[in-house]
Design a protein around this motif. Sequence first.
Motif, PDB file in Angstrom:
ATOM      1  N   ASN A   1       0.852  -1.192   0.000  1.00 20.68           N
ATOM      2  CA  ASN A   1       0.000   0.000   0.000  1.00 20.68           C
ATOM      3  C   ASN A   1       0.881   1.233   0.000  1.00 20.68           C
ATOM      4  O   ASN A   1       1.683   1.425   0.914  1.00 20.68           O
ATOM      5  CB  ASN A   1      -0.898   0.030   1.238  1.00 20.68           C
ATOM      6  N   ILE A   2       0.727   2.066  -1.018  1.00 19.95           N
ATOM      7  CA  ILE A   2       1.540   3.281  -1.076  1.00 19.95           C
ATOM      8  C   ILE A   2       0.804   4.445  -0.412  1.00 19.95           C
ATOM      9  O   ILE A   2       1.421   5.390   0.081  1.00 19.95           O
ATOM     10  CB  ILE A   2       1.983   3.597  -2.522  1.00 19.95           C
ATOM     11  N   ILE A   3      -0.526   4.343  -0.370  1.00 20.55           N
ATOM     12  CA  ILE A   3      -1.333   5.342   0.342  1.00 20.55           C
ATOM     13  C   ILE A   3      -2.331   4.609   1.232  1.00 20.55           C
ATOM     14  O   ILE A   3      -2.979   3.654   0.800  1.00 20.55           O
ATOM     15  CB  ILE A   3      -2.111   6.256  -0.632  1.00 20.55           C
ATOM     16  N   GLU A   4      -2.405   5.051   2.479  1.00 22.87           N
ATOM     17  CA  GLU A   4      -3.405   4.525   3.397  1.00 22.87           C
ATOM     18  C   GLU A   4      -4.151   5.712   3.990  1.00 22.87           C
ATOM     19  O   GLU A   4      -3.586   6.480   4.764  1.00 22.87           O
ATOM     20  CB  GLU A   4      -2.709   3.753   4.524  1.00 22.87           C
ATOM     21  N   ILE A   5      -5.396   5.843   3.593  1.00 24.72           N
ATOM     22  CA  ILE A   5      -6.202   6.974   4.070  1.00 24.72           C
ATOM     23  C   ILE A   5      -6.982   6.519   5.295  1.00 24.72           C
ATOM     24  O   ILE A   5      -7.632   5.478   5.266  1.00 24.72           O
ATOM     25  CB  ILE A   5      -7.163   7.458   2.966  1.00 24.72           C
ATOM     26  N   LYS A   6      -6.858   7.303   6.376  1.00 24.69           N
ATOM     27  CA  LYS A   6      -7.463   6.887   7.643  1.00 24.69           C
ATOM     28  C   LYS A   6      -8.408   7.958   8.173  1.00 24.69           C
ATOM     29  O   LYS A   6      -7.952   9.011   8.632  1.00 24.69           O
ATOM     30  CB  LYS A   6      -6.363   6.650   8.682  1.00 24.69           C
TER      31      LYS A   6
ATOM     32  N   HIS B   1     -14.872  11.194   6.871  1.00 28.78           N
ATOM     33  CA  HIS B   1     -14.284   9.950   7.400  1.00 28.78           C
ATOM     34  C   HIS B   1     -14.032   8.892   6.333  1.00 28.78           C
ATOM     35  O   HIS B   1     -14.567   7.782   6.422  1.00 28.78           O
ATOM     36  CB  HIS B   1     -15.169   9.367   8.513  1.00 28.78           C
ATOM     37  N   ILE B   2     -13.238   9.223   5.354  1.00 27.83           N
ATOM     38  CA  ILE B   2     -12.979   8.201   4.331  1.00 27.83           C
ATOM     39  C   ILE B   2     -11.758   7.349   4.696  1.00 27.83           C
ATOM     40  O   ILE B   2     -10.804   7.812   5.310  1.00 27.83           O
ATOM     41  CB  ILE B   2     -12.873   8.788   2.902  1.00 27.83           C
ATOM     42  N   ASN B   3     -11.851   6.094   4.327  1.00 25.41           N
ATOM     43  CA  ASN B   3     -10.782   5.110   4.565  1.00 25.41           C
ATOM     44  C   ASN B   3     -10.516   4.377   3.263  1.00 25.41           C
ATOM     45  O   ASN B   3     -11.450   3.878   2.647  1.00 25.41           O
ATOM     46  CB  ASN B   3     -11.216   4.095   5.622  1.00 25.41           C
ATOM     47  N   LEU B   4      -9.253   4.329   2.880  1.00 23.91           N
ATOM     48  CA  LEU B   4      -8.913   3.699   1.594  1.00 23.91           C
ATOM     49  C   LEU B   4      -7.465   3.263   1.588  1.00 23.91           C
ATOM     50  O   LEU B   4      -6.638   3.841   2.290  1.00 23.91           O
ATOM     51  CB  LEU B   4      -9.010   4.737   0.476  1.00 23.91           C
TER      52      LEU B   4
ATOM     53  N   ALA C   1      -3.516  10.503   6.396  1.00 27.21           N
ATOM     54  CA  ALA C   1      -3.164   9.488   5.408  1.00 27.21           C
ATOM     55  C   ALA C   1      -1.673   9.245   5.546  1.00 27.21           C
ATOM     56  O   ALA C   1      -0.913  10.161   5.887  1.00 27.21           O
ATOM     57  CB  ALA C   1      -3.491   9.963   4.004  1.00 27.21           C
ATOM     58  N   ILE C   2      -1.283   8.003   5.314  1.00 25.07           N
ATOM     59  CA  ILE C   2       0.138   7.672   5.286  1.00 25.07           C
ATOM     60  C   ILE C   2       0.500   7.494   3.814  1.00 25.07           C
ATOM     61  O   ILE C   2      -0.060   6.641   3.130  1.00 25.07           O
ATOM     62  CB  ILE C   2       0.434   6.363   6.052  1.00 25.07           C
ATOM     63  N   ILE C   3       1.372   8.348   3.330  1.00 24.80           N
ATOM     64  CA  ILE C   3       1.737   8.307   1.921  1.00 24.80           C
ATOM     65  C   ILE C   3       3.206   7.925   1.807  1.00 24.80           C
ATOM     66  O   ILE C   3       4.078   8.655   2.293  1.00 24.80           O
ATOM     67  CB  ILE C   3       1.441   9.668   1.235  1.00 24.80           C
ATOM     68  N   SER C   4       3.447   6.771   1.233  1.00 25.19           N
ATOM     69  CA  SER C   4       4.793   6.226   1.110  1.00 25.19           C
ATOM     70  C   SER C   4       5.542   6.303   2.442  1.00 25.19           C
ATOM     71  O   SER C   4       6.706   6.689   2.496  1.00 25.19           O
ATOM     72  CB  SER C   4       5.547   6.980   0.011  1.00 25.19           C
TER      73      SER C   4
END
Length: 312
Positions: A3-8, A22-25, A61-64
């Motif tokens: 996962n290169i992007i984790e949206i929390k 509140h999107i999660n992806l 979000a955690i991006i890379s």
Amino acid sequence: MKNIIEIKNLTKKFGNFTAVDHINLKVQEGEIFGFLGPNGAGKTTTISMLTTLIRPTSGTAIISGHDLTTRGVNIRAIIGVVPQLFSLFPELTAKENLAYIGKLYGMNPSQIKERSEYLLKIIDLYDHRDRIADIFSGGMKQRLSLAAGIMSNPKILFMDEPTTGLDPQSRIAMRNLTKDLNKHGITIIYTTHDMEEAEKICDRISIMDAGKIIAEGTSEELKHMISKFHKIEIEIDSPSKEIISELKELPYITSVEISGPLIIVTVKEKDDVFHKLSEFLHKKHQKLLEIRFKEPTLEEVFIQLTKEELRD
Ligand SMILES: Nc1ncnc2c1ncn2[C@@H]1O[C@H](COP(=O)(O)OP(=O)(O)O)[C@@H](O)[C@H]1O
Ligand SMILES: [Mg+2]
């Protein structure tokens, strides 16, 4: 797949109004991930947060590997953006526009020259490199905007409705460029309100509506989601009114429509339905020419999920 992007739980409020809710992806490295949604769904707001242009109200979000809320600077170094509205300098030439971006990223003059000439050729604007962006057509501007977005050789490229307002040829050119870039390894986040486009270009799609992600998956998976009411196309020799109303009476059929020479029936259960229908038609002395499942289009999925509300 990584996962290169984790949206929390990413959320953006403008006053009392929640634009992104509140999107999660998770976006996988190397894919073209689509945000598909009607106008006002929250696509641009989401992109603006992920590209650190605006701050989330809550969530992250955690991006890379970098947290959006604390490591924006690390994120900006590895992403590129093709914004919804042109961000070019109209009075600068194609070449100067790219050089400007190169300087922002701290590239030296020879790196800038090499990279911009390479990109100008790829986007088919090399012969127009010394002309000012202002006189370019929409398609040319958008291609230049794409080159600006990848000038710094980003790992992730965000493209916000890159084909909206373009003529069909320019749309196709943009899509092909996008796919080529992706083949060379860039992860792409792509927003669109055009389901046909999403289906053509995206590996996975999230359908966004009123700030929420209402469905997510490949276009095939999304189509399966609504196929709990299966449609079946039947072709018989000469469909009569009687046979139509008798079909409507069958317990496993929920609706019957006529579409040209075809009868389209909706059934609750897929199992054994071909067999049951063939037997029924045979008993009624109807010659069955063809029977097949009718796949829903992505548009049908989209309309069903966004409940046909119009927005502008
Ligand atoms: N800066 C802002 N202030 C107030 N409302 C905004 C702002 N930006 C966007 N919105 C609202 O948030 C919603 C989502 O907008 P946007 O993210 O641009 O949607 P999309 O890109 O999907 O069309 C819209 O209702 C829009 O009017
Ligand atoms: Mg938008």
